[in-house]
Scaffold this motif. Sequence first.
Motif, short mmCIF file in Angstrom:
data_model
loop_
_atom_site.label_atom_id
_atom_site.label_comp_id
_atom_site.label_asym_id
_atom_site.label_seq_id
_atom_site.Cartn_x
_atom_site.Cartn_y
_atom_site.Cartn_z
N CYS A 1 36.06 41.81 46.45
CA CYS A 1 35.74 40.56 47.14
C CYS A 1 36.17 40.68 48.60
CB CYS A 1 36.45 39.39 46.47
SG CYS A 1 36.17 37.82 47.28
N MET A 2 35.33 40.19 49.50
CA MET A 2 35.62 40.30 50.93
C MET A 2 36.71 39.32 51.39
SD MET A 2 33.51 42.58 52.43
CE MET A 2 33.06 42.06 54.06
N PHE A 3 36.99 38.29 50.61
CA PHE A 3 37.95 37.28 51.04
C PHE A 3 39.30 37.41 50.36
CE2 PHE A 3 33.85 35.48 52.15
CZ PHE A 3 34.07 35.16 53.47
N CYS A 4 39.31 37.53 49.02
CA CYS A 4 40.60 37.59 48.34
C CYS A 4 40.98 39.03 47.96
CB CYS A 4 40.59 36.70 47.09
SG CYS A 4 39.53 37.27 45.76
N TRP A 5 40.11 39.99 48.17
CA TRP A 5 40.35 41.42 47.96
C TRP A 5 40.59 41.78 46.50
CZ3 TRP A 5 39.19 44.93 51.51
CH2 TRP A 5 39.04 44.48 52.81
N ARG A 6 40.23 40.90 45.58
CA ARG A 6 40.37 41.23 44.17
C ARG A 6 39.27 42.21 43.76
NH1 ARG A 6 42.44 37.34 39.60
NH2 ARG A 6 44.28 37.71 40.84
N ARG A 7 39.61 43.11 42.88
CA ARG A 7 38.69 44.17 42.46
C ARG A 7 38.01 43.79 41.15
NH1 ARG A 7 38.51 50.05 43.02
NH2 ARG A 7 37.84 50.90 41.04
N TYR A 8 36.67 43.99 41.11
CA TYR A 8 35.86 43.68 39.94
C TYR A 8 34.88 44.82 39.70
CZ TYR A 8 37.43 38.89 40.77
OH TYR A 8 38.20 37.79 40.95
N TYR A 9 34.18 44.70 38.59
CA TYR A 9 33.08 45.60 38.27
C TYR A 9 31.86 44.75 37.96
CZ TYR A 9 36.33 49.45 37.88
OH TYR A 9 37.27 50.39 38.15
N TRP A 10 30.70 45.25 38.36
CA TRP A 10 29.47 44.61 37.91
C TRP A 10 28.47 45.66 37.52
CZ3 TRP A 10 28.44 41.66 43.04
CH2 TRP A 10 27.87 42.48 43.97
N PHE A 11 27.46 45.23 36.79
CA PHE A 11 26.45 46.14 36.31
C PHE A 11 25.47 46.44 37.43
CE2 PHE A 11 27.90 44.40 32.28
CZ PHE A 11 28.01 45.55 31.55
N ALA A 12 25.21 47.72 37.65
CA ALA A 12 24.22 48.15 38.64
C ALA A 12 22.95 48.47 37.87
CB ALA A 12 24.71 49.37 39.39
N PHE A 13 21.94 47.64 38.05
CA PHE A 13 20.70 47.84 37.32
C PHE A 13 19.80 48.87 38.00
CE2 PHE A 13 22.03 43.52 36.20
CZ PHE A 13 22.22 43.73 34.85
N ARG A 14 20.12 49.21 39.24
CA ARG A 14 19.40 50.26 39.96
C ARG A 14 20.40 51.33 40.36
NH1 ARG A 14 17.73 45.43 42.07
NH2 ARG A 14 19.13 45.68 43.83
N ALA A 15 19.90 52.47 40.78
CA ALA A 15 20.79 53.57 41.17
C ALA A 15 21.64 53.19 42.38
CB ALA A 15 19.98 54.82 41.45
N THR A 16 21.05 52.52 43.35
CA THR A 16 21.79 52.08 44.52
C THR A 16 21.73 50.57 44.59
OG1 THR A 16 19.81 52.34 45.87
CG2 THR A 16 21.36 54.19 45.82
N ASP A 17 22.58 49.91 43.86
CA ASP A 17 22.64 48.46 43.85
C ASP A 17 23.41 47.99 45.08
OD1 ASP A 17 22.14 46.00 42.92
OD2 ASP A 17 23.61 46.05 41.30
N PRO A 18 22.77 47.17 45.93
CA PRO A 18 23.48 46.74 47.14
C PRO A 18 24.67 45.88 46.81
CG PRO A 18 21.43 45.55 46.90
CD PRO A 18 21.46 46.59 45.81
N ALA A 19 25.75 46.09 47.53
CA ALA A 19 26.97 45.33 47.27
C ALA A 19 27.08 44.18 48.22
CB ALA A 19 28.18 46.23 47.40
#
Length: 70
Positions: free
Chosen positions: A52-70
């Motif tokens: 997260c750009m504000f609280c800096w907590r780390r997460y994971y999400w599913f990338a449905f494409r090879a280069t999923d934009p963050a």
Amino acid sequence: MDTAHWNWPAWLPHLLWLRRECPRCNSVKFKPAELRPFDSLLSMFALRPIRCMFCWRRYYWFAFRATDPA
């Protein structure tokens, strides 16, 4: 299905399932997170580390494409 309301152990990666919104601060801005040793294992399941750009907590999400934009 969001894992923010679960009693989730701290040693497990936190997943963002459907809503790409930080459960802590409600931000929608993320950037790719630094890689950790077990991230290559999780990438086999299409999980990408983000931070997260504000609280800096780390997460994971599913990338449905090879280069999923963050």
